[in-house]
Design a protein around this motif. Structure first.
Motif, mmCIF file in Angstrom:
data_model
loop_
_atom_site.group_PDB
_atom_site.id
_atom_site.type_symbol
_atom_site.label_atom_id
_atom_site.label_comp_id
_atom_site.label_asym_id
_atom_site.label_seq_id
_atom_site.Cartn_x
_atom_site.Cartn_y
_atom_site.Cartn_z
ATOM 1 N N PHE A 136 0.849 -1.081 0.018
ATOM 2 C CA PHE A 136 0.051 -0.013 0.041
ATOM 3 C C PHE A 136 0.783 1.169 -0.167
ATOM 4 C CE2 PHE A 136 -3.273 -2.895 1.743
ATOM 5 C CZ PHE A 136 -4.212 -2.717 0.605
ATOM 6 N N ARG A 137 1.991 1.230 0.582
ATOM 7 C CA ARG A 137 2.840 2.431 0.541
ATOM 8 C C ARG A 137 3.545 2.521 -0.979
ATOM 9 N NH1 ARG A 137 4.881 0.201 5.700
ATOM 10 N NH2 ARG A 137 6.828 -0.499 4.606
ATOM 11 N N GLU A 138 3.376 1.644 -1.566
ATOM 12 C CA GLU A 138 3.976 1.845 -3.040
ATOM 13 C C GLU A 138 2.913 2.475 -3.915
ATOM 14 O OE1 GLU A 138 5.536 -1.570 -4.243
ATOM 15 O OE2 GLU A 138 7.205 -1.456 -3.143
ATOM 16 N N LEU A 139 1.638 2.776 -3.285
ATOM 17 C CA LEU A 139 0.781 3.605 -4.179
ATOM 18 C C LEU A 139 0.833 4.813 -3.804
ATOM 19 C CD1 LEU A 139 -2.190 0.685 -3.670
ATOM 20 C CD2 LEU A 139 -0.764 1.281 -5.488
ATOM 21 N N ASN A 140 -0.371 5.848 -3.842
ATOM 22 C CA ASN A 140 -0.292 7.219 -3.551
ATOM 23 C C ASN A 140 -0.929 7.278 -2.024
ATOM 24 O OD1 ASN A 140 0.378 7.879 -6.136
ATOM 25 N ND2 ASN A 140 -1.775 7.744 -6.855
ATOM 26 N N PHE A 141 0.158 7.008 -1.177
ATOM 27 C CA PHE A 141 -0.401 6.853 0.088
ATOM 28 C C PHE A 141 -0.623 7.910 1.066
ATOM 29 C CE2 PHE A 141 4.400 7.197 0.153
ATOM 30 C CZ PHE A 141 4.469 7.813 1.282
ATOM 31 N N LEU A 142 -0.070 9.268 0.545
ATOM 32 C CA LEU A 142 -0.488 10.398 1.069
ATOM 33 C C LEU A 142 -1.793 10.783 0.659
ATOM 34 C CD1 LEU A 142 2.996 12.175 1.203
ATOM 35 C CD2 LEU A 142 2.066 11.313 3.052
ATOM 36 N N ASP A 143 -2.011 10.654 -0.523
ATOM 37 C CA ASP A 143 -3.387 10.895 -1.007
ATOM 38 C C ASP A 143 -4.453 10.164 -0.215
ATOM 39 O OD1 ASP A 143 -2.277 12.880 -2.640
ATOM 40 O OD2 ASP A 143 -2.242 11.805 -4.511
#
Length: 302
Positions: free
Chosen positions: A143-150
């Protein structure tokens, strides 16, 4: 197989206890807790491995995660890694209450995200004497490799909305069909195989309903299943992966766990020509996995 229930905090966890052939309640058996993937339930791949292990002389317990399947807990469809790990501890608690379980011979098997949870639980649960993973993943890494801040911004906004009266947001783990995925521009190999397993007669089960509480994403993003494995994961370890590599990353995570673990006895086995989801239920791939799992648990639990 016996349907069983045990407690995690104030709610019931629903389990299936798979018994060896010619089961004799006056004997002591080694036992294995089988942990299902995210979005899954005990009747799917975890149950398949539990059944096969029972046929080889082990007592095997597959259970539904808290908030999901036949288990209790609120809110529904929450995927909370810390509670998933506590489910495993509670499963071990339950096994120790059974007169026919040898309390000193309890093992742990996790599949996909269940593999990450299993590895994490074994670090602090010293009653677990051996741990194995099949296509185990560290869900936080994925999941951190996705747009995790968004995603975290969206989770925060959703929590504010729900605190002010909005209905909980329930999303899907996967698109509901391959056609739906294609229409959304999703054609990644692992995702399409996930749909083929979970959303078709191949592996679907009524209580595996493809629902995820959206605010769970904050928990998933911040939970590192392998944190401190280099210090605390000391039990014998077997990691099984397939070499058909997709975006879910179980091949990479398998080697990460293997390399980090402090276990003095550890092995990694690569099933040639097998994908992540082949190792859920395909006969050839799961047979090869079991050829490694059975002697591993026999060596460390018998």
């Amino acid at each position: 197989m016996r349907k069983v229930n045990f407690k995690n905090r104030s709610w019931n966890i629903s389990g299936n206890l798979h018994l060896p052939d010619n089961f004799d309640k006056t004997q002591l058996y080694p036992a294995i807790v089988c942990v299902h993937p995210g979005s899954s339930v005990k009747e799917q791949t975890a149950g398949l491995y539990a059944e096969k292990l029972a046929q080889r002389g082990f007592l095997a317990l597959a259970h539904d995660a808290s908030f999901q399947g036949g288990s209790g807990g609120e809110p529904r469809y929450l995927e909370d890694p810390a509670t998933r790990v506590e489910d495993i501890r509670c499963a071990v608690d339950y096994l120790t209450t059974l007169d026919f379980v040898d309390k000193n011979r309890i093992g742990l098997l996790g599949i996909c995200a269940g593999g990450g949870y299993a590895a994490n639980a074994a670090m602090t649960e010293r009653r677990i004497k051996a741990v194995a993973t099949v296509v185990g993943t560290n869900a936080s890494r994925a999941f951190r490799e996705l747009n995790f801040l968004d995603t975290l911004e969206a989770v925060s906004a959703q929590r504010t909305a729900e605190a002010n009266g909005a209905e909980p947001m329930i999303t899907n783990w996967t698109p509901n069909s391959a056609e739906e995925a294609m229409q959304a521009g999703i054609n990644e190999f692992d995702m399409l195989e996930a749909i083929n397993y979970y959303r078709t007669p191949r592996g679907e089960f009524p209580t595996s309903n493809n629902k995820l509480l959206f605010t769970s994403m904050a928990n998933l993003i911040t939970f590192d299943a392998f944190h401190l494995a280099e210090f605390l994961l000391t039990q014998p370890l077997l990691v099984i992966v397939g070499d058909k590599v997709g975006a879910f990353g179980s091949y990479r995570d398998g080697f990460d766990l293997y390399n980090k673990a402090a276990s003095s006895s550890k092995k990694i086995h690569i099933v040639k020509g097998a994908s992540h989801y082949d190792l859920y239920d395909k006969r050839k791939a799961t047979a090869e996995a079991l050829e490694k799992l059975v002697p591993f648990f026999q060596e460390n639990l018998f």
